[in-house]
Design an enzyme around this catalytic site. Structure first.
Site, PDB file in Angstrom:
ATOM      1  N   GLY A 241       0.849  -1.189   0.000  1.00  0.00           N
ATOM      2  CA  GLY A 241       0.000   0.000   0.000  1.00  0.00           C
ATOM      3  C   GLY A 241       0.878   1.230   0.000  1.00  0.00           C
ATOM      4  O   GLY A 241       1.974   1.191  -0.519  1.00  0.00           O
ATOM      5  N   SER A 242       0.394   2.354   0.555  1.00  0.00           N
ATOM      6  CA  SER A 242       1.248   3.525   0.759  1.00  0.00           C
ATOM      7  C   SER A 242       0.467   4.833   0.716  1.00  0.00           C
ATOM      8  O   SER A 242      -0.619   4.909   0.140  1.00  0.00           O
ATOM      9  CB  SER A 242       2.381   3.648  -0.270  1.00  0.00           C
ATOM     10  OG  SER A 242       3.198   2.522  -0.251  1.00  0.00           O
ATOM     11  N   ASN A 243       1.067   5.871   1.321  1.00  0.00           N
ATOM     12  CA  ASN A 243       0.673   7.269   1.147  1.00  0.00           C
ATOM     13  C   ASN A 243       1.904   8.047   0.708  1.00  0.00           C
ATOM     14  O   ASN A 243       3.032   7.708   1.065  1.00  0.00           O
ATOM     15  CB  ASN A 243       0.207   7.921   2.457  1.00  0.00           C
ATOM     16  CG  ASN A 243      -0.866   7.145   3.170  1.00  0.00           C
ATOM     17  OD1 ASN A 243      -1.925   6.905   2.626  1.00  0.00           O
ATOM     18  ND2 ASN A 243      -0.589   6.762   4.403  1.00  0.00           N
TER      19      ASN A 243
END
Length: 807
Positions: free
Chosen positions: A241-243
């Protein structure tokens, strides 16, 4: 001693700059090196706080050598386990039926993993790609780095004793080659394509008895919901995932850009990040995190630019429905002409058993597969079969793309590297630079599925899957349904640079694994093909919360790196902001303060009402009520259909603020609350217990409270912990925030950067760097990056190691 080390490193730098030999100095003991290298590879590694290596080399081969050596020192067992996978030898050492681990594919068993990876090796796919000229194949610089990495890893094995109990004395810890390093890069590139389908690739069989016994496929196509669920199984992987957010210069305190990267990755195994700085004086100077076993910095920064990645919504593979020859189910027709499938027969050695031989079936499009997740079977009949097309199964360009980022002097150079190499397989890129530019681009390798092609060539099933999920199923019997080629595309069958959703120089550019559409709420991106993602559809809570936060930051202006640090550990819960007050109110209104659980038993929930009302709506370790809301929300999502959760539905004209207003009258609401309360009480956990008392990891015998929360709650600082009520709550973190970086610039040549590797640099429990940064993460503290020479040399923990091949 300190003065001597500083003189050593300064001398080494001067010698490198002059393209001279490496200095003949200092091991960790401070003694002069007794066995200087004459003609082999070598590098100087300067270790600073938390075991972060700063690798100094005179060329790319030596840089790879130092990188391979230092990675082996920290992660030899994890790396060796991955190379066993890539050689197709897991069954030989660990047993055919044992779990494969999932680091480099979605194979459930060692046997399936071996059949696939041994097949890739025996097909010489990697060798063929290595022989291609750049940009299709790796550049000379990357080839030298791969060769050097293998030599460095092998040198460490020869010179050091493995102390990690995970593989100390194991026969499967063996030297590697450049081919092994390249194969790892290819596996990482295809992990979201063929890597997702390993089980079905290796299990596909032609129908027994031929067409007469099998007939034709008459089942009705699955519905859109089943397709969406299948897509979520395949590409909604919680293991990635990630931001990330980039801010333009006019939102910052000094007019220069800012970047916050927060990738969400596994805390254990072969998808871990590893920190380093790589320097060839006058050629390359870059710092950041690399995926284990890779040669270049994957996410990082230099004196001019910083970048991060987020897993994208692009669907990296598609299917072709084959029309089979009625006389032979292993022959398919294209424009009426027969083509025989290619047999790939693979034999796998098995521990304590006879070797296993299986046959895979490959076509011009790719391997034959027989399912699209557990919900959508793709039956191989006498008339029909399905083949998978994954353009990343022939993509060795990721390292060159990343190396281009490391050399970049601004966001325009980042984009230029993406355009030239086209090697990013399944992520977006977000970048900012010292000149004040921001960038978002979904420049990734996707099959060239235009909406026009999908409209002309989708099969009956494809007309359901493509709009529902972006999974194209095309008619493989028609030559005019070939994917074709875009102008500027490095290879046929993928999109060219002009097609990529890209946003330049917005006040902020943010992505939290949502579609490119809402990269900036004031400048929505549209006009891209469905395979990249949707437009005008409901956003996830993490995307909504992130846009609220970063838009407010941009509007406020005057931003600094410290603001990025605060955002990372704000631990705000958007789901709580939207729903906690309504939950508390509905809780207080329950007759007699009781609710009936899913087991039919009445539960006194009155104590939860005040706790939820008083909760501060964060997932800080000291937050009281956070654990109760977390357990309630998980139950609620299971009990209440998504379309019944909110009273105010989603509106594309107000995507960040809708849907809203929790429907506390929905069936399932009372039972979710009752079940959460009963669960905590049954585990002996107080409803108002501080989160950190029951969300923790144990390192070196010490409990370390872990801040953050689940992505389903909308928390930026994602932590997806393992629930073990009997052991005290959330007792381990298999996945979540990993290599964090908050980067800006001032008037100097030294970036203003703070980093944090949440799970620390080494997975060896005997390493001093097994848990040191995890303790920082627990306390929400950062590491001040030492990028410039003066900062490296002033480290109170400076340790210099000269590494080399021993002939």
């Amino acid at each position: 001693m300190r003065g001597r080390l500083r003189r050593l490193v300064l001398g080494a730098t001067a010698l490198f700059t002059a393209a001279s030999a490496l200095p003949a100095a200092a091991a960790t003991t401070g003694r002069a090196e007794q066995h200087p290298s004459r003609d082999g590879m070598s590098a100087v590694i300067r270790y600073t706080e938390y075991g972060i290596p700063h690798i100094l080399a005179k060329n790319y081969a030596d840089l790879g050598f130092g990188t391979g050596w230092a990675q082996a020192a920290d992660e030899v067992c994890t790396l060796a386990d991955g190379f066993v996978t890539l050689r197709g030898e897991r069954s030989r050492y660990f047993g055919a039926d044992a779990p494969a681990g999932g680091d480099l594919s979605a194979a459930r068993t060692n046997l399936a993993s071996d059949l696939y990876f041994r097949g890739v090796r025996e097909s010489r796919t990697v060798e063929k790609l290595l022989a291609e000229r750049t940009p299709v194949g790796p550049s000379r610089e990357v080839r030298n780095m791969m060769r050097g990495w293998a030599a460095g890893y092998n040198a460490w094995l020869r010179q050091k004793k493995v102390t990690d109990p995970a593989c100390a004395g194991a026969s499967w810890v063996r030297p590697v080659t450049e081919l092994d390093v390249a194969a790892r890069g290819l596996a990482i590139a295809s992990i979201s394509g063929e890597g997702r389908f390993v089980e079905t690739i290796t299990a596909a069989r032609p129908p027994a008895g031929g067409a007469a016994a099998s007939g034709t496929q008459s089942a009705r196509p699955p519905g859109a919901k089943a397709v969406a669920k299948a897509a979520d199984e395949l590409w909604g992987d919680p293991g990635m995932g990630s931001n990330a957010v980039a801010f333009r210069g006019d939102t910052t305190a000094n007019g220069r850009g800012l970047l916050l990267g927060n990738p969400h990755y596994p805390w254990d195994g072969g998808r871990r990040f590893w920190q380093s700085q790589q320097t060839i004086p006058g050629e390359l100077n870059v710092s950041g995190g690399s995926l284990l076993g890779t040669t270049a910095i994957s996410i990082g920064f230099n004196a001019y630019v910083a970048w991060s990645h987020t897993v994208s919504t692009g669907v990296p593979a598609n299917l072709h429905q084959l029309t089979l020859d009625p006389a032979d189910p292993t022959t398919y027709l294209v424009d009426g002409r027969p083509e025989g499938m290619k047999k790939r027969t693979v034999t796998v050695p098995v521990k304590d058993g006879a070797p296993v031989t299986r046959t895979q079936w490959w076509t011009r499009y790719g391997p034959v597969v027989t399912s699209l997740g557990s919900q959508v079977p793709l039956t191989w009949t006498g008339s029909t079969a399905y083949a998978l097309n994954d353009p990343n199964a022939a993509n060795l360009r990721f390292a060159d793309t990343s190396l281009g980022f490391g050399k970049a002097r601004g966001t325009s150079d980042v984009l230029a590297s993406l355009d030239r190499h086209q090697g990013i397989p399944w992520v977006n890129t977000i970048a900012a630079d010292r000149a004040g530019h921001s960038l978002f681009t979904q420049s990734q390798v996707l099959p060239r599925i235009t909406d026009d092609v999908a409209g002309r060539c989708s099969t009956e099933l494809g007309r359901t899957t493509y709009p529902a999920s972006g999974i194209a199923i095309l008619d493989g019997s028609r030559g005019d349904c070939a994917l074709g080629s875009d102008p500027g595309a490095v290879v046929p069958g993928i999109f060219g640079p002009a097609r990529m959703p890209t946003l330049k120089d917005a006040p902020y550019a943010e992505n939290s694994n949502g579609t490119a559409w809402m990269t900036n709420a004031d400048r929505p991106l549209t006009g891209y093909e469905r395979v990249f993602g949707t437009v005008g559809t409901q956003l996830g809570l993490r995307t909504r919360g992130a846009i609220e936060d970063v838009a407010a930051m941009a509007d406020r202006g005057g931003l600094t790196v410290r603001d990025l640090q605060r955002q990372q550990f704000a631990n705000r819960v958007p789901a709580g902001d939207l729903a906690a007050e309504d939950v508390a109110r509905a809780c207080a209104a329950l007759p007699g303060g009781t609710a009936t659980g899913s087991d039919g038993k009445a539960v006194d929930v009155s104590g939860a009402c005040g706790v939820l009302k008083a909760w501060d709506r964060t997932m800080d370790t000291g937050s009281r009520g956070a654990l109760l809301f977390d357990r309630f929300w998980r139950r609620l999502e299971q009990a209440v259909p998504a379309d019944r959760l909110w009273k105010v539905p989603f509106s594309a004209t107000d995507p960040v603020r809708t849907p809203n207003t929790l429907d506390t009258e929905a069936p399932g609401f009372p039972s979710a609350l009752a079940d959460a309360v009963a669960e905590l009480r049954g585990a002996g956990i107080a409803l108002d217990a501080p989160l950190g008392a029951h969300q923790f990891v144990v390192r070196d015998g010490q409990r370390l409270p872990v801040p953050g929360g689940a992505g389903r709650l909308g928390v930026w600082n994602v932590i997806e912990p393992t629930w073990d009520a009997a052991a005290g709550g959330y007792t381990e973190v298999p996945f979540g925030s990993s290599h964090l970086q908050a980067v800006g610039w001032d008037g100097s040549r030294c970036p203003v950067a703070r980093t944090l590797l949440t799970y620390s640099q080494s997975s060896n429990p005997r390493s001093p760097h097994f848990a040191d940064q995890t303790r920082l993460f627990s306390d929400e503290k950062w590491v001040a990056s030492r990028f410039c020479e003066k900062d490296i040399l002033s480290s109170p923990k400076l340790k210099v190691v000269r590494v080399h091949e021993r002939r």
